[in-house]
Design an enzyme around this catalytic site. Structure first.
Site, PDB file in Angstrom:
ATOM      1  N   ARG A 192       0.853  -1.207   0.000  1.00 41.43           N
ATOM      2  CA  ARG A 192       0.000   0.000   0.000  1.00 41.43           C
ATOM      3  C   ARG A 192       0.876   1.239   0.000  1.00 41.43           C
ATOM      4  O   ARG A 192       2.019   1.214   0.485  1.00 41.43           O
ATOM      5  CB  ARG A 192      -0.946  -0.003   1.197  1.00 41.43           C
ATOM      6  CG  ARG A 192      -0.298  -0.013   2.575  1.00 41.43           C
ATOM      7  CD  ARG A 192       0.122   1.333   3.076  1.00 41.43           C
ATOM      8  NE  ARG A 192       0.410   1.363   4.505  1.00 41.43           N
ATOM      9  CZ  ARG A 192       1.203   2.231   5.071  1.00 41.43           C
ATOM     10  NH1 ARG A 192       1.861   3.122   4.360  1.00 41.43           N
ATOM     11  NH2 ARG A 192       1.413   2.204   6.385  1.00 41.43           N
ATOM     12  N   THR A 247       6.149   8.352   9.976  1.00 43.73           N
ATOM     13  CA  THR A 247       6.650   7.032   9.554  1.00 43.73           C
ATOM     14  C   THR A 247       6.269   6.747   8.101  1.00 43.73           C
ATOM     15  O   THR A 247       6.835   5.856   7.480  1.00 43.73           O
ATOM     16  CB  THR A 247       6.072   5.885  10.412  1.00 43.73           C
ATOM     17  OG1 THR A 247       4.650   5.865  10.252  1.00 43.73           O
ATOM     18  CG2 THR A 247       6.423   6.042  11.865  1.00 43.73           C
ATOM     19  N   ARG A 298       4.134   0.536   2.344  1.00 44.56           N
ATOM     20  CA  ARG A 298       4.361  -0.622   3.222  1.00 44.56           C
ATOM     21  C   ARG A 298       4.070  -1.859   2.399  1.00 44.56           C
ATOM     22  O   ARG A 298       2.934  -2.086   1.973  1.00 44.56           O
ATOM     23  CB  ARG A 298       3.464  -0.548   4.465  1.00 44.56           C
ATOM     24  CG  ARG A 298       3.903  -1.538   5.553  1.00 44.56           C
ATOM     25  CD  ARG A 298       3.196  -1.301   6.872  1.00 44.56           C
ATOM     26  NE  ARG A 298       1.904  -1.927   6.947  1.00 44.56           N
ATOM     27  CZ  ARG A 298       1.667  -3.191   7.316  1.00 44.56           C
ATOM     28  NH1 ARG A 298       2.686  -3.976   7.644  1.00 44.56           N
ATOM     29  NH2 ARG A 298       0.451  -3.673   7.351  1.00 44.56           N
ATOM     30  N   ARG A 353       4.471  -7.140  12.543  1.00 45.34           N
ATOM     31  CA  ARG A 353       3.163  -6.768  13.114  1.00 45.34           C
ATOM     32  C   ARG A 353       2.343  -8.025  13.326  1.00 45.34           C
ATOM     33  O   ARG A 353       2.666  -9.081  12.790  1.00 45.34           O
ATOM     34  CB  ARG A 353       2.388  -5.836  12.163  1.00 45.34           C
ATOM     35  CG  ARG A 353       3.023  -4.477  11.978  1.00 45.34           C
ATOM     36  CD  ARG A 353       2.140  -3.529  11.169  1.00 45.34           C
ATOM     37  NE  ARG A 353       2.790  -2.231  11.022  1.00 45.34           N
ATOM     38  CZ  ARG A 353       2.239  -1.172  10.435  1.00 45.34           C
ATOM     39  NH1 ARG A 353       1.022  -1.240   9.944  1.00 45.34           N
ATOM     40  NH2 ARG A 353       2.903  -0.035  10.346  1.00 45.34           N
ATOM     41  N   GLU A 400      -1.295  -3.238  12.675  1.00 45.08           N
ATOM     42  CA  GLU A 400      -0.502  -2.608  13.720  1.00 45.08           C
ATOM     43  C   GLU A 400      -1.218  -2.663  15.076  1.00 45.08           C
ATOM     44  O   GLU A 400      -2.436  -2.587  15.141  1.00 45.08           O
ATOM     45  CB  GLU A 400      -0.274  -1.141  13.356  1.00 45.08           C
ATOM     46  CG  GLU A 400       0.833  -0.526  14.155  1.00 45.08           C
ATOM     47  CD  GLU A 400       1.186   0.852  13.638  1.00 45.08           C
ATOM     48  OE1 GLU A 400       0.314   1.512  13.066  1.00 45.08           O
ATOM     49  OE2 GLU A 400       2.336   1.257  13.831  1.00 45.08           O
TER      50      GLU A 400
END
Ligand code: ADP
Ligand code: ILO
Length: 342
Positions: free
Chosen positions: A110, A257, A264, A293, A298
Protein backbone atom coordinates in the site's frame (compact mmCIF):
# COMPACT_ATOMS: atom_id res chain seq x y z
CA UNK A 1 -0.47 23.67 27.05
CA UNK A 2 2.29 22.88 29.58
CA UNK A 3 5.38 20.85 28.83
CA UNK A 4 4.23 17.21 29.06
CA UNK A 5 6.08 14.99 31.50
CA UNK A 6 6.33 11.45 30.16
CA UNK A 7 6.66 8.55 32.62
CA UNK A 8 9.92 6.56 32.36
CA UNK A 9 8.13 3.54 30.89
CA UNK A 10 7.10 5.65 27.90
CA UNK A 11 9.35 4.81 24.94
CA UNK A 12 7.75 6.85 22.14
CA UNK A 13 10.02 8.86 19.85
CA UNK A 14 8.02 11.90 20.95
CA UNK A 15 9.02 11.39 24.57
CA UNK A 16 12.62 10.82 23.48
CA UNK A 17 12.95 14.04 21.48
CA UNK A 18 10.51 16.58 22.95
CA UNK A 19 12.93 18.42 25.20
CA UNK A 20 11.80 21.40 27.24
CA UNK A 21 13.87 23.68 24.94
CA UNK A 22 12.23 22.37 21.77
CA UNK A 23 8.82 22.64 23.43
CA UNK A 24 9.45 26.31 24.31
CA UNK A 25 10.72 27.04 20.79
CA UNK A 26 7.66 25.55 19.09
CA UNK A 27 4.76 25.94 21.49
CA UNK A 28 3.34 29.18 20.04
CA UNK A 29 3.83 28.38 16.34
CA UNK A 30 0.89 27.74 14.03
CA UNK A 31 0.82 26.70 10.36
CA UNK A 32 -1.23 28.63 7.80
CA UNK A 33 -3.99 26.05 8.34
CA UNK A 34 -3.89 26.70 12.11
CA UNK A 35 -2.08 23.48 13.17
CA UNK A 36 -0.18 23.78 16.46
CA UNK A 37 2.39 21.78 18.44
CA UNK A 38 -0.40 20.80 20.88
CA UNK A 39 -2.36 19.31 17.94
CA UNK A 40 0.75 17.48 16.69
CA UNK A 41 1.65 15.77 19.97
CA UNK A 42 -1.80 15.10 21.44
CA UNK A 43 -1.86 11.46 20.29
CA UNK A 44 1.47 10.66 21.96
CA UNK A 45 0.56 12.58 25.10
CA UNK A 46 -2.78 10.74 25.45
CA UNK A 47 -1.42 7.34 24.36
CA UNK A 48 1.71 6.70 26.37
CA UNK A 49 2.23 3.34 24.66
CA UNK A 50 2.71 5.09 21.28
CA UNK A 51 5.75 4.07 19.29
CA UNK A 52 5.98 7.46 17.59
CA UNK A 53 3.35 9.78 19.11
CA UNK A 54 3.21 12.65 16.62
CA UNK A 55 1.19 13.61 13.52
CA UNK A 56 1.31 16.50 11.04
CA UNK A 57 -1.52 18.81 9.98
CA UNK A 58 -0.13 19.76 6.59
CA UNK A 59 3.11 19.76 4.60
CA UNK A 60 4.09 23.01 6.34
CA UNK A 61 4.04 21.27 9.77
CA UNK A 62 7.13 19.26 8.82
CA UNK A 63 9.05 22.51 8.22
CA UNK A 64 7.58 24.72 10.96
CA UNK A 65 8.05 22.05 13.63
CA UNK A 66 11.21 20.63 12.04
CA UNK A 67 13.20 20.99 15.29
CA UNK A 68 11.11 18.07 16.56
CA UNK A 69 10.02 16.24 13.40
CA UNK A 70 13.56 16.02 11.94
CA UNK A 71 14.85 14.17 14.99
CA UNK A 72 11.96 11.70 14.92
CA UNK A 73 12.33 11.23 11.16
CA UNK A 74 16.06 10.63 11.47
CA UNK A 75 15.58 8.10 14.25
CA UNK A 76 12.80 6.16 12.47
CA UNK A 77 14.02 6.22 8.85
CA UNK A 78 17.74 6.91 9.34
CA UNK A 79 17.14 9.96 7.11
CA UNK A 80 19.21 13.05 7.92
CA UNK A 81 17.78 16.57 7.72
CA UNK A 82 20.18 17.33 4.82
CA UNK A 83 19.06 14.34 2.73
CA UNK A 84 16.62 14.45 -0.18
CA UNK A 85 14.12 11.71 -0.94
CA UNK A 86 14.12 9.92 -4.33
CA UNK A 87 11.31 7.97 -5.94
CA UNK A 88 11.61 4.94 -8.24
CA UNK A 89 8.54 3.01 -9.31
CA UNK A 90 10.23 1.11 -12.16
CA UNK A 91 8.98 -2.46 -11.84
CA UNK A 92 11.88 -3.89 -13.87
CA UNK A 93 14.35 -2.65 -11.21
CA UNK A 94 12.98 -5.11 -8.61
CA UNK A 95 15.24 -8.15 -8.33
CA UNK A 96 12.67 -10.82 -7.86
CA UNK A 97 12.94 -14.00 -5.89
CA UNK A 98 9.75 -16.04 -5.93
CA UNK A 99 8.39 -16.02 -2.39
CA UNK A 100 7.40 -19.52 -1.43
CA UNK A 101 3.59 -19.95 -1.27
CA UNK A 102 4.06 -22.76 1.27
CA UNK A 103 4.97 -20.04 3.77
CA UNK A 104 3.56 -16.81 2.35
CA UNK A 105 -0.23 -16.69 2.68
CA UNK A 106 -0.76 -13.30 1.06
CA UNK A 107 1.05 -10.21 -0.18
CA UNK A 108 -0.11 -6.61 0.16
CA UNK A 109 1.54 -3.35 -0.85
CA UNK A 110 0.00 0.00 0.00
CA UNK A 111 0.96 3.61 -0.38
CA UNK A 112 -0.51 6.59 1.43
CA UNK A 113 -1.40 9.72 -0.51
CA UNK A 114 -2.93 13.10 0.32
CA UNK A 115 -4.22 15.75 -2.03
CA UNK A 116 -2.10 18.84 -2.64
CA UNK A 117 -3.91 22.03 -1.59
CA UNK A 118 -5.85 20.39 1.25
CA UNK A 119 -4.85 20.13 4.91
CA UNK A 120 -4.19 16.60 6.19
CA UNK A 121 -6.94 14.63 7.96
CA UNK A 122 -5.82 15.76 11.42
CA UNK A 123 -7.07 19.28 10.76
CA UNK A 124 -9.25 19.07 7.65
CA UNK A 125 -12.76 20.53 7.91
CA UNK A 126 -15.84 18.43 7.22
CA UNK A 127 -16.56 20.39 4.05
CA UNK A 128 -13.00 19.86 2.78
CA UNK A 129 -13.09 16.14 3.69
CA UNK A 130 -16.34 15.71 1.79
CA UNK A 131 -14.72 17.45 -1.18
CA UNK A 132 -11.75 15.07 -1.01
CA UNK A 133 -14.20 12.15 -1.02
CA UNK A 134 -16.03 13.60 -4.04
CA UNK A 135 -12.84 14.26 -6.04
CA UNK A 136 -11.19 10.94 -5.25
CA UNK A 137 -14.27 8.75 -5.74
CA UNK A 138 -14.85 10.44 -9.11
CA UNK A 139 -11.27 9.64 -10.14
CA UNK A 140 -11.61 6.05 -8.91
CA UNK A 141 -14.90 5.51 -10.73
CA UNK A 142 -13.16 6.44 -13.99
CA UNK A 143 -10.60 3.61 -13.70
CA UNK A 144 -10.79 0.85 -16.28
CA UNK A 145 -9.82 -2.78 -16.85
CA UNK A 146 -8.45 -4.66 -13.85
CA UNK A 147 -8.67 -1.50 -11.71
CA UNK A 148 -12.36 -0.81 -12.40
CA UNK A 149 -14.59 -1.14 -9.35
CA UNK A 150 -17.06 0.55 -7.07
CA UNK A 151 -16.86 3.03 -4.21
CA UNK A 152 -18.66 2.07 -0.99
CA UNK A 153 -19.10 4.91 1.53
CA UNK A 154 -18.91 3.78 5.15
CA UNK A 155 -22.12 5.65 5.82
CA UNK A 156 -24.90 3.29 4.91
CA UNK A 157 -22.70 0.18 4.96
CA UNK A 158 -24.26 -2.48 7.20
CA UNK A 159 -22.16 -3.48 10.21
CA UNK A 160 -22.23 -7.05 8.86
CA UNK A 161 -20.52 -6.01 5.61
CA UNK A 162 -18.15 -3.69 7.45
CA UNK A 163 -17.07 -6.39 9.93
CA UNK A 164 -16.62 -8.96 7.19
CA UNK A 165 -14.38 -6.58 5.20
CA UNK A 166 -12.31 -5.90 8.32
CA UNK A 167 -12.03 -9.60 9.17
CA UNK A 168 -10.91 -10.39 5.62
CA UNK A 169 -8.20 -7.68 5.95
CA UNK A 170 -9.71 -5.42 3.30
CA UNK A 171 -11.00 -2.53 5.42
CA UNK A 172 -9.60 -0.31 8.18
CA UNK A 173 -10.78 -0.76 11.74
CA UNK A 174 -12.96 1.76 13.51
CA UNK A 175 -12.21 3.67 16.71
CA UNK A 176 -8.39 3.57 16.70
CA UNK A 177 -7.39 5.55 19.83
CA UNK A 178 -4.14 6.83 18.28
CA UNK A 179 -6.05 8.31 15.34
CA UNK A 180 -8.81 9.53 17.67
CA UNK A 181 -6.41 11.66 19.72
CA UNK A 182 -4.79 12.94 16.53
CA UNK A 183 -8.13 14.35 15.35
CA UNK A 184 -8.32 11.84 12.51
CA UNK A 185 -11.66 10.32 13.56
CA UNK A 186 -13.63 13.58 13.63
CA UNK A 187 -17.09 13.39 12.00
CA UNK A 188 -16.75 9.61 11.65
CA UNK A 189 -18.07 7.99 9.37
CA UNK A 190 -18.71 10.97 7.12
CA UNK A 191 -16.40 11.10 4.10
CA UNK A 192 -14.91 7.66 4.80
CA UNK A 193 -15.21 4.68 2.51
CA UNK A 194 -13.58 1.99 0.46
CA UNK A 195 -13.25 1.47 -3.27
CA UNK A 196 -12.45 -1.97 -4.62
CA UNK A 197 -12.36 -3.90 -7.85
CA UNK A 198 -14.40 -7.05 -8.31
CA UNK A 199 -11.68 -9.44 -7.04
CA UNK A 200 -10.63 -7.16 -4.15
CA UNK A 201 -7.06 -7.16 -5.45
CA UNK A 202 -7.08 -3.38 -5.84
CA UNK A 203 -8.55 -1.27 -3.03
CA UNK A 204 -8.45 2.34 -1.91
CA UNK A 205 -9.31 3.52 1.59
CA UNK A 206 -10.67 7.05 1.78
CA UNK A 207 -10.08 9.52 4.60
CA UNK A 208 -8.68 7.22 7.25
CA UNK A 209 -5.17 8.14 8.50
CA UNK A 210 -4.34 9.50 5.06
CA UNK A 211 -6.81 10.71 2.48
CA UNK A 212 -5.94 7.78 0.25
CA UNK A 213 -4.42 4.43 1.02
CA UNK A 214 -3.92 2.79 -2.36
CA UNK A 215 -3.67 -0.97 -1.90
CA UNK A 216 -2.80 -3.93 -4.11
CA UNK A 217 -3.10 -7.39 -2.57
CA UNK A 218 -3.67 -11.03 -3.35
CA UNK A 219 -3.19 -14.52 -1.96
CA UNK A 220 0.29 -16.09 -2.22
CA UNK A 221 3.74 -14.60 -2.75
CA UNK A 222 3.70 -13.05 -6.23
CA UNK A 223 5.17 -9.71 -5.12
CA UNK A 224 5.90 -8.57 -8.66
CA UNK A 225 2.27 -8.92 -9.75
CA UNK A 226 1.10 -7.04 -6.63
CA UNK A 227 3.69 -4.28 -7.15
CA UNK A 228 2.89 -3.96 -10.88
CA UNK A 229 -0.82 -3.53 -10.18
CA UNK A 230 -0.06 -0.90 -7.54
CA UNK A 231 2.24 1.08 -9.85
CA UNK A 232 -0.38 0.99 -12.60
CA UNK A 233 -3.01 2.31 -10.16
CA UNK A 234 -0.72 5.09 -8.88
CA UNK A 235 0.08 6.19 -12.44
CA UNK A 236 -3.58 6.20 -13.47
CA UNK A 237 -4.65 8.16 -10.40
CA UNK A 238 -1.83 10.68 -10.85
CA UNK A 239 -3.30 11.54 -14.24
CA UNK A 240 -6.43 12.77 -12.46
CA UNK A 241 -5.34 13.89 -8.99
CA UNK A 242 -2.53 16.05 -7.68
CA UNK A 243 -0.83 14.52 -4.62
CA UNK A 244 1.02 16.42 -1.91
CA UNK A 245 4.78 15.93 -2.53
CA UNK A 246 7.84 17.63 -1.07
CA UNK A 247 11.26 17.67 -2.76
CA UNK A 248 12.87 16.87 0.59
CA UNK A 249 10.39 14.48 2.18
CA UNK A 250 8.65 12.81 -0.76
CA UNK A 251 4.95 12.06 -0.41
CA UNK A 252 3.46 13.92 2.54
CA UNK A 253 1.63 11.77 5.08
CA UNK A 254 -0.09 12.44 8.41
CA UNK A 255 2.36 10.24 10.30
CA UNK A 256 6.11 10.81 9.88
CA UNK A 257 6.65 7.03 9.55
CA UNK A 258 4.79 7.18 6.23
CA UNK A 259 6.73 9.99 4.57
CA UNK A 260 8.74 9.43 1.39
CA UNK A 261 7.44 6.41 -0.45
CA UNK A 262 4.51 6.12 2.02
CA UNK A 263 4.83 2.46 1.08
CA UNK A 264 4.36 -0.62 3.22
CA UNK A 265 5.00 -3.87 1.40
CA UNK A 266 3.96 -6.81 3.54
CA UNK A 267 3.38 -10.50 3.57
CA UNK A 268 1.32 -12.61 5.92
CA UNK A 269 3.65 -15.48 6.61
CA UNK A 270 3.49 -18.60 8.77
CA UNK A 271 6.72 -19.20 10.69
CA UNK A 272 6.06 -21.61 13.61
CA UNK A 273 9.73 -22.50 14.23
CA UNK A 274 11.00 -18.93 14.23
CA UNK A 275 8.02 -17.95 16.42
CA UNK A 276 9.64 -20.08 19.14
CA UNK A 277 12.94 -18.22 18.80
CA UNK A 278 12.10 -14.55 18.67
CA UNK A 279 15.67 -13.35 19.16
CA UNK A 280 16.77 -15.21 16.02
CA UNK A 281 13.64 -13.91 14.26
CA UNK A 282 14.39 -10.30 15.27
CA UNK A 283 18.05 -10.55 14.24
CA UNK A 284 16.90 -11.23 10.68
CA UNK A 285 14.15 -8.58 10.63
CA UNK A 286 16.62 -5.98 11.98
CA UNK A 287 19.24 -6.89 9.39
CA UNK A 288 16.76 -6.35 6.54
CA UNK A 289 15.03 -3.29 8.08
CA UNK A 290 11.76 -5.14 8.53
CA UNK A 291 8.90 -4.62 10.92
CA UNK A 292 6.88 -7.37 12.58
CA UNK A 293 3.16 -6.77 13.11
CA UNK A 294 0.33 -9.01 14.27
CA UNK A 295 -2.07 -10.66 11.87
CA UNK A 296 -4.69 -7.94 12.22
CA UNK A 297 -2.36 -5.05 11.55
CA UNK A 298 -0.50 -2.61 13.72
CA UNK A 299 -0.94 -2.88 17.50
CA UNK A 300 -2.49 -6.38 17.10
CA UNK A 301 -1.31 -9.72 18.49
CA UNK A 302 0.02 -12.57 16.41
CA UNK A 303 -2.10 -15.68 16.08
CA UNK A 304 -1.11 -19.21 15.03
CA UNK A 305 2.46 -18.09 14.26
CA UNK A 306 1.22 -15.96 11.35
CA UNK A 307 3.06 -12.65 11.14
CA UNK A 308 2.73 -9.48 9.09
CA UNK A 309 6.26 -8.70 7.90
CA UNK A 310 6.92 -5.42 6.06
CA UNK A 311 9.59 -2.88 5.18
CA UNK A 312 10.22 -0.47 8.03
CA UNK A 313 11.97 2.31 6.10
CA UNK A 314 9.80 4.38 3.81
CA UNK A 315 11.80 7.62 3.46
CA UNK A 316 15.27 7.91 1.90
CA UNK A 317 14.75 4.62 0.08
CA UNK A 318 12.95 4.35 -3.24
CA UNK A 319 9.78 2.30 -3.67
CA UNK A 320 11.86 -0.37 -5.43
CA UNK A 321 14.32 -0.50 -2.50
CA UNK A 322 11.47 -0.66 0.03
CA UNK A 323 9.93 -3.64 -1.76
CA UNK A 324 13.37 -5.21 -2.16
CA UNK A 325 13.99 -4.91 1.62
CA UNK A 326 10.82 -6.91 2.15
CA UNK A 327 11.57 -9.54 -0.52
CA UNK A 328 15.16 -10.16 0.62
CA UNK A 329 14.25 -10.24 4.30
CA UNK A 330 11.29 -12.58 3.83
CA UNK A 331 13.47 -14.85 1.71
CA UNK A 332 16.00 -14.95 4.58
CA UNK A 333 13.24 -15.74 7.09
CA UNK A 334 11.99 -18.62 4.94
CA UNK A 335 15.53 -20.03 4.60
CA UNK A 336 15.95 -19.94 8.38
CA UNK A 337 12.53 -21.51 8.99
CA UNK A 338 13.46 -24.35 6.61
CA UNK A 339 16.77 -24.85 8.39
CA UNK A 340 15.02 -25.02 11.78
CA UNK A 341 12.58 -27.58 10.36
CA UNK A 342 15.66 -29.72 9.75
P1 ADP B 1 -1.38 -0.20 7.08
O1 ADP B 1 -1.05 -1.31 6.19
O2 ADP B 1 -2.15 0.85 6.39
O3 ADP B 1 -0.16 0.32 7.75
P2 ADP B 1 -2.50 -1.98 9.16
O4 ADP B 1 -1.23 -2.49 9.71
O5 ADP B 1 -3.57 -1.60 10.13
O6 ADP B 1 -2.36 -0.69 8.25
O7 ADP B 1 -3.09 -3.11 8.19
C1 ADP B 1 -4.31 -2.92 7.55
C2 ADP B 1 -4.97 -4.25 7.20
O8 ADP B 1 -4.24 -4.89 6.17
C3 ADP B 1 -5.04 -5.21 8.37
O9 ADP B 1 -6.27 -5.90 8.34
C4 ADP B 1 -3.91 -6.18 8.06
O10 ADP B 1 -4.08 -7.46 8.63
C5 ADP B 1 -4.01 -6.24 6.56
N1 ADP B 1 -2.78 -6.72 5.92
C6 ADP B 1 -1.55 -6.20 6.02
N2 ADP B 1 -0.66 -6.92 5.31
C7 ADP B 1 -1.37 -7.94 4.74
C8 ADP B 1 -1.03 -9.02 3.90
N3 ADP B 1 0.21 -9.21 3.46
N4 ADP B 1 -2.02 -9.86 3.53
C9 ADP B 1 -3.29 -9.68 3.95
N5 ADP B 1 -3.67 -8.67 4.73
C10 ADP B 1 -2.73 -7.81 5.13
N1 ILO C 1 0.70 6.82 16.32
C1 ILO C 1 0.93 5.42 16.49
C2 ILO C 1 1.21 4.72 15.16
C3 ILO C 1 2.48 5.12 14.50
C4 ILO C 1 2.85 4.44 13.20
N2 ILO C 1 1.80 3.82 12.50
C5 ILO C 1 0.93 4.39 11.70
C6 ILO C 1 -0.20 3.58 11.23
N3 ILO C 1 1.04 5.50 11.31
C7 ILO C 1 2.12 5.21 17.43
O1 ILO C 1 2.82 6.19 17.68
O2 ILO C 1 2.30 4.09 17.89
Amino acid sequence: MDYPIFPKECTSLLSKYLSQDIFEELKNKKTTNGFTLANAINSGVKNLDSGIGIYAGDAESYELFSALFNKIIEDYHGFSSEATHKSNLTIDDVKMKELDDDYVLSTRIRVGRNLANFPLGTIISKVQRDEVERLVSMALNALEGELAGEYFPLLGMTSEVQNRLIKEHFLFKEGDRFLEAAGLNRDWAEGRGIFHNHDKTFLVWLNEEDQLRIISMQKGGDVLKVFSRLVKAINELEKQLSFSYSERLGYIASCPTNLGTAMRASVHIKLPKLAEDMSRFKAITDKYHLQIRGMNGEHSETKEAIFDISNRRRLGVTEVEAVQDMIDGVEALIQMEKKLEG
